[in-house]
Design an enzyme around this catalytic site. Structure first.
Site, PDB file in Angstrom:
ATOM      1  N   TRP A  43      65.090 -51.984 -42.997  1.00  0.00           N
ATOM      2  CA  TRP A  43      65.501 -53.258 -42.414  1.00  0.00           C
ATOM      3  C   TRP A  43      66.785 -53.095 -41.610  1.00  0.00           C
ATOM      4  O   TRP A  43      67.240 -54.041 -40.978  1.00  0.00           O
ATOM      5  CB  TRP A  43      65.786 -54.282 -43.519  1.00  0.00           C
ATOM      6  CG  TRP A  43      64.637 -54.705 -44.356  1.00  0.00           C
ATOM      7  CD1 TRP A  43      63.412 -54.097 -44.476  1.00  0.00           C
ATOM      8  CD2 TRP A  43      64.615 -55.839 -45.228  1.00  0.00           C
ATOM      9  NE1 TRP A  43      62.642 -54.781 -45.380  1.00  0.00           N
ATOM     10  CE2 TRP A  43      63.348 -55.852 -45.854  1.00  0.00           C
ATOM     11  CE3 TRP A  43      65.537 -56.823 -45.542  1.00  0.00           C
ATOM     12  CZ2 TRP A  43      63.001 -56.833 -46.781  1.00  0.00           C
ATOM     13  CZ3 TRP A  43      65.193 -57.791 -46.456  1.00  0.00           C
ATOM     14  CH2 TRP A  43      63.918 -57.796 -47.052  1.00  0.00           C
TER      15      TRP A  43
HETATM   16 FE1  SF4 Z   1      67.346 -49.551 -44.918  1.00  0.00          FE
HETATM   17 FE2  SF4 Z   1      69.381 -49.072 -46.586  1.00  0.00          FE
HETATM   18 FE3  SF4 Z   1      68.742 -51.588 -45.973  1.00  0.00          FE
HETATM   19 FE4  SF4 Z   1      67.133 -50.102 -47.509  1.00  0.00          FE
HETATM   20  S1  SF4 Z   1      69.233 -50.817 -48.017  1.00  0.00           S
HETATM   21  S2  SF4 Z   1      66.510 -51.407 -45.822  1.00  0.00           S
HETATM   22  S3  SF4 Z   1      67.365 -48.081 -46.597  1.00  0.00           S
HETATM   23  S4  SF4 Z   1      69.529 -50.021 -44.562  1.00  0.00           S
END
Ligand code: SF4
Ligand code: SF4
Length: 153
Positions: A43
């Site tokens: 995300w």
């Molecule tokens: Fe991507 Fe890190 Fe967010 Fe998970 S926590 S969606 S790996 S940015």
């Protein structure tokens, strides 16, 4: 920009696994270190980057605007209460940003299941969960019939 883990820095604490809303941060069973198993599903919320106590997670820029030779480094300094982003472009240009780390204690935010279920009446309104209190207002603004007519003319 999806994230990736420097496995040599990671100590396998699992904070990134717990916080990832896309459930793509996993601990490798053999090496006991974290990895992003599906960067396409990232995300790009960077919750993992901000939560990692070892500064082991970085973001990888897409090749169309950050071609080979770029880097994105993130430094989380809890004692200073800051998180710094250092972006380096292929031509050597650098951009540095420093932001405060949110000071809400870990695990202090209630999950949706900690709240009472909405009543049947509440389900008929246009308000979202915890509105209007969560917006720090008494009521959402409403257009009067006259105002609606004005808008339509
Ligand atoms: Fe991507 Fe890190 Fe967010 Fe998970 S926590 S969606 S790996 S940015
Ligand atoms: Fe490794 Fe950082 Fe994830 Fe902990 S939060 S498992 S140190 S990448």
């Amino acid at each position: 920009m999806p994230t990736f883990v420097y496995m040599t820095r990671c100590d396998g604490c699992g904070h990134c696994v717990d916080i990832c809303p896309s459930d793509i941060m996993h601990i490798d069973k053999t090496y006991r270190r974290a990895l992003n198993i599906e960067p396409n599903m990232c995300w790009e919320c960077y919750s993992c980057v901000k939560a990692c106590p070892q500064n082991a997670i970085d973001a990888r820029g897409y090749s169309d605007f950050a071609p080979l030779g770029h880097s994105v480094r993130v430094l989380r300094e809890e004692e200073k209460g800051t998180i710094s982003w250092k972006l380096k472009f292929r031509n050597g240009t650098e951009k540095n940003f420093v932001s405060p780390i949110r000071t809400t204690p870990w695990d202090s935010i209630k999950s949706p299941s900690d709240y009472d279920a909405p009543s049947q009446e509440a389900l008929k309104t246009q308000e979202l969960a915890h509105e209007p209190e969560a917006l720090n207002i008494e009521a959402l603004p409403v257009l009067s019939v006259d105002k609606r007519k004005e808008g339509a003319s």
